[in-house]
Scaffold this motif. Structure first.
Motif, PDB file in Angstrom:
ATOM      1  N   CYS A  40      -3.784  -9.068 -12.691  1.00  5.31           N
ATOM      2  CA  CYS A  40      -3.473  -9.523 -11.330  1.00  5.31           C
ATOM      3  C   CYS A  40      -2.609  -8.503 -10.589  1.00  5.31           C
ATOM      4  O   CYS A  40      -2.854  -8.179  -9.427  1.00  5.31           O
ATOM      5  CB  CYS A  40      -2.726 -10.853 -11.375  1.00  5.31           C
ATOM      6  SG  CYS A  40      -3.814 -12.185 -11.850  1.00  5.31           S
ATOM      7  N   THR A  41      -1.585  -7.985 -11.315  1.00  2.00           N
ATOM      8  CA  THR A  41      -0.705  -6.979 -10.700  1.00  2.00           C
ATOM      9  C   THR A  41      -1.528  -5.755 -10.309  1.00  2.00           C
ATOM     10  O   THR A  41      -1.362  -5.203  -9.217  1.00  2.00           O
ATOM     11  CB  THR A  41       0.410  -6.552 -11.690  1.00  2.00           C
ATOM     12  OG1 THR A  41       0.823  -7.694 -12.419  1.00  2.00           O
ATOM     13  CG2 THR A  41       1.575  -5.923 -10.989  1.00  2.00           C
ATOM     14  N   GLY A  42      -2.430  -5.349 -11.195  1.00  2.00           N
ATOM     15  CA  GLY A  42      -3.299  -4.195 -10.933  1.00  2.00           C
ATOM     16  C   GLY A  42      -4.103  -4.402  -9.671  1.00  2.00           C
ATOM     17  O   GLY A  42      -4.144  -3.534  -8.799  1.00  2.00           O
ATOM     18  N   ILE A  43      -4.728  -5.593  -9.584  1.00  6.90           N
ATOM     19  CA  ILE A  43      -5.552  -5.903  -8.407  1.00  6.90           C
ATOM     20  C   ILE A  43      -4.703  -5.844  -7.135  1.00  6.90           C
ATOM     21  O   ILE A  43      -5.068  -5.240  -6.137  1.00  6.90           O
ATOM     22  CB  ILE A  43      -6.222  -7.291  -8.569  1.00  6.90           C
ATOM     23  CG1 ILE A  43      -7.260  -7.227  -9.693  1.00  6.90           C
ATOM     24  CG2 ILE A  43      -6.864  -7.749  -7.265  1.00  6.90           C
ATOM     25  CD1 ILE A  43      -7.776  -8.579 -10.148  1.00  6.90           C
ATOM     26  N   LEU A  44      -3.486  -6.422  -7.234  1.00 11.33           N
ATOM     27  CA  LEU A  44      -2.574  -6.465  -6.085  1.00 11.33           C
ATOM     28  C   LEU A  44      -2.258  -5.047  -5.601  1.00 11.33           C
ATOM     29  O   LEU A  44      -2.355  -4.730  -4.411  1.00 11.33           O
ATOM     30  CB  LEU A  44      -1.293  -7.189  -6.505  1.00 11.33           C
ATOM     31  CG  LEU A  44      -0.363  -7.556  -5.368  1.00 11.33           C
ATOM     32  CD1 LEU A  44      -0.985  -8.703  -4.571  1.00 11.33           C
ATOM     33  CD2 LEU A  44       0.999  -7.986  -5.899  1.00 11.33           C
ATOM     34  N   THR A  47      -5.155  -3.220  -3.949  1.00  7.44           N
ATOM     35  CA  THR A  47      -5.399  -3.655  -2.566  1.00  7.44           C
ATOM     36  C   THR A  47      -4.345  -3.078  -1.644  1.00  7.44           C
ATOM     37  O   THR A  47      -4.596  -2.779  -0.483  1.00  7.44           O
ATOM     38  CB  THR A  47      -5.346  -5.198  -2.440  1.00  7.44           C
ATOM     39  OG1 THR A  47      -4.790  -5.735  -3.607  1.00  7.44           O
ATOM     40  CG2 THR A  47      -6.668  -5.802  -2.118  1.00  7.44           C
ATOM     41  N   LEU A  48      -3.111  -2.886  -2.191  1.00  8.17           N
ATOM     42  CA  LEU A  48      -2.008  -2.378  -1.362  1.00  8.17           C
ATOM     43  C   LEU A  48      -2.098  -0.869  -1.124  1.00  8.17           C
ATOM     44  O   LEU A  48      -1.508  -0.353  -0.192  1.00  8.17           O
ATOM     45  CB  LEU A  48      -0.670  -2.689  -2.030  1.00  8.17           C
ATOM     46  CG  LEU A  48      -0.097  -4.078  -1.761  1.00  8.17           C
ATOM     47  CD1 LEU A  48       1.226  -4.234  -2.490  1.00  8.17           C
ATOM     48  CD2 LEU A  48       0.122  -4.301  -0.260  1.00  8.17           C
ATOM     49  N   LEU A  49      -2.855  -0.196  -1.982  1.00  7.83           N
ATOM     50  CA  LEU A  49      -2.887   1.272  -1.917  1.00  7.83           C
ATOM     51  C   LEU A  49      -3.225   1.823  -0.521  1.00  7.83           C
ATOM     52  O   LEU A  49      -2.486   2.669  -0.007  1.00  7.83           O
ATOM     53  CB  LEU A  49      -3.850   1.819  -2.984  1.00  7.83           C
ATOM     54  CG  LEU A  49      -3.594   3.286  -3.330  1.00  7.83           C
ATOM     55  CD1 LEU A  49      -2.229   3.467  -3.995  1.00  7.83           C
ATOM     56  CD2 LEU A  49      -4.698   3.836  -4.218  1.00  7.83           C
ATOM     57  N   PRO A  50      -4.319   1.339   0.109  1.00  3.52           N
ATOM     58  CA  PRO A  50      -4.624   1.855   1.446  1.00  3.52           C
ATOM     59  C   PRO A  50      -3.478   1.604   2.426  1.00  3.52           C
ATOM     60  O   PRO A  50      -3.168   2.449   3.267  1.00  3.52           O
ATOM     61  CB  PRO A  50      -5.861   1.069   1.864  1.00  3.52           C
ATOM     62  CG  PRO A  50      -6.422   0.525   0.613  1.00  3.52           C
ATOM     63  CD  PRO A  50      -5.285   0.344  -0.329  1.00  3.52           C
ATOM     64  N   ALA A  54      -1.308   4.383   4.501  1.00  2.99           N
ATOM     65  CA  ALA A  54      -1.126   4.325   5.957  1.00  2.99           C
ATOM     66  C   ALA A  54       0.341   4.486   6.314  1.00  2.99           C
ATOM     67  O   ALA A  54       0.693   5.217   7.246  1.00  2.99           O
ATOM     68  CB  ALA A  54      -1.661   2.998   6.490  1.00  2.99           C
ATOM     69  N   ILE A  55       1.227   3.865   5.518  1.00  2.00           N
ATOM     70  CA  ILE A  55       2.671   3.980   5.773  1.00  2.00           C
ATOM     71  C   ILE A  55       3.116   5.439   5.611  1.00  2.00           C
ATOM     72  O   ILE A  55       3.850   5.976   6.430  1.00  2.00           O
ATOM     73  CB  ILE A  55       3.471   3.042   4.838  1.00  2.00           C
ATOM     74  CG1 ILE A  55       3.197   1.586   5.220  1.00  2.00           C
ATOM     75  CG2 ILE A  55       4.963   3.341   4.895  1.00  2.00           C
ATOM     76  CD1 ILE A  55       3.716   0.564   4.228  1.00  2.00           C
TER      77      ILE A  55
END
Lengths: 150, 163
Positions: A40-44, A47-50, A54-55
């Protein structure tokens, strides 16, 4: 207030239980639960990577200028007023520097090294930066032109 | 009329200089100290005729520290860290000798004239021109430094002469 919030609370609790059931079905071993958490952490994160990228892109623009006796390359740069930048001066030979007297910005760097300064151009116009570390016979002619546009 | 008189004086002085130059040719080119009259004549000619930029104003204020740094690049080799030749072994072996920059002869130039001298140098003394070698701001900051020189001997000797 309480009367209104109670059903909502109840609804939220129900949702939380439902999600827990999906994530951690009854009868799973501790190891399996741990593995599920990891996945789950991996998936999270994936998804946050892009979003993280951007930041990072919104971070100050980095401009690299090479200093070599007796010129800067590029010798002219254009910046936007109010947009934060990091100016990097990279020496290709002896110690150099650049100083924009009117802007109060100075970067000095050692032999073959790179140094940087972060600043946000506050006023528009054309500014002339001079080499600020004496580097020989053409030192006085070593200039970096900075255009700041609105 | 006054202008005409000044012209006559200038012409006389220039011919005296010419005679002096021919004299140098005859006597040789030893770097002997110049005579008092030679110094006086040259000073007058430099202040009034040769050194330009009299009315140029120093655009920088509060640049003594910058000037001190710019001065340290190579001016100190002949003028010392204090601008008064401290520790310069050959200062009085040149013809003309290296002047004290705190002295009246130098301080009586205007800021613009000092800038001009640093830009173009003084022929035929040992003073080189620094235009292009130092930036305009650096040269003006040196002019500011010259007006705020430290007391003679207080800044030590240039490093190059101590080993």
């Amino acid at each position: 207030m309480n009367l209104i919030s109670r059903p909502t609370d109840r609804g939220r609790q129900a949702r939380v239980i439902k999600i827990e059931r999906i994530l951690y079905p009854k009868g799973l071993s501790m190891e399996a639960k741990a593995a599920m958490k990891l996945i789950c952490t991996g998936i999270l994160f994936s998804t946050l990577l892009p979003v993280l990228t951007a930041i990072a892109q919104a971070a100050p623009r980095r401009i690299e200028v090479t200093a070599k006796r007796f010129e800067f390359s590029p010798s002219e740069i254009t910046l936007k007023r109010g947009e934060p930048v990091v100016l990097i001066i990279k020496s290709a030979d002896v110690p150099h520097g650049v100083r924009f007297r009117e802007l109060g910005v100075e970067v000095r760097t050692g032999r073959g090294e790179a140094s940087e300064a972060a600043f946000t151009p506050a006023k528009a116009g054309t500014f002339v930066g001079q080499c600020s570390v004496f580097c020989g016979a053409g030192h006085g002619k070593m200039k970096l032109i900075l255009h700041i546009v609105d | 009329m006054a202008k005409f008189a000044a012209l006559i004086v200038a012409a006389t002085l220039l011919s005296l200089l010419l005679v002096a130059l021919i004299g140098i040719q005859v006597l040789g080119c030893k770097a002997d100290p110049p005579s008092r009259s030679e110094t006086a004549i040259m000073n007058w000619i430099k202040h009034r005729l040769l050194v330009r930029g009299k009315d140029d104003k120093n655009p920088l204020n509060d640049s003594v520290a910058d000037g001190k740094e710019a001065f340290s690049h190579y001016c100190v080799a002949c003028h010392g860290l204090d601008g008064q030749n401290t520790g310069v072994p050959f200062a009085d072996r040149m013809a003309p000798p290296v002047p004290s920059l705190a002295g009246k002869d130098v301080q009586s130039y205007t800021d613009g004239q000092l800038k001009w001298i640093i830009d173009y140098g003084i022929w035929p003394s040992g003073m080189p021109g620094s235009k292009g070698m130092l930036s305009k701001d650096e040269i003006w900051s040196i002019v500011t430094f010259l007006r705020h020189l430290p007391p003679a001997g207080s800044a030590g000797s240039p490093e190059m002469y101590s080993h």
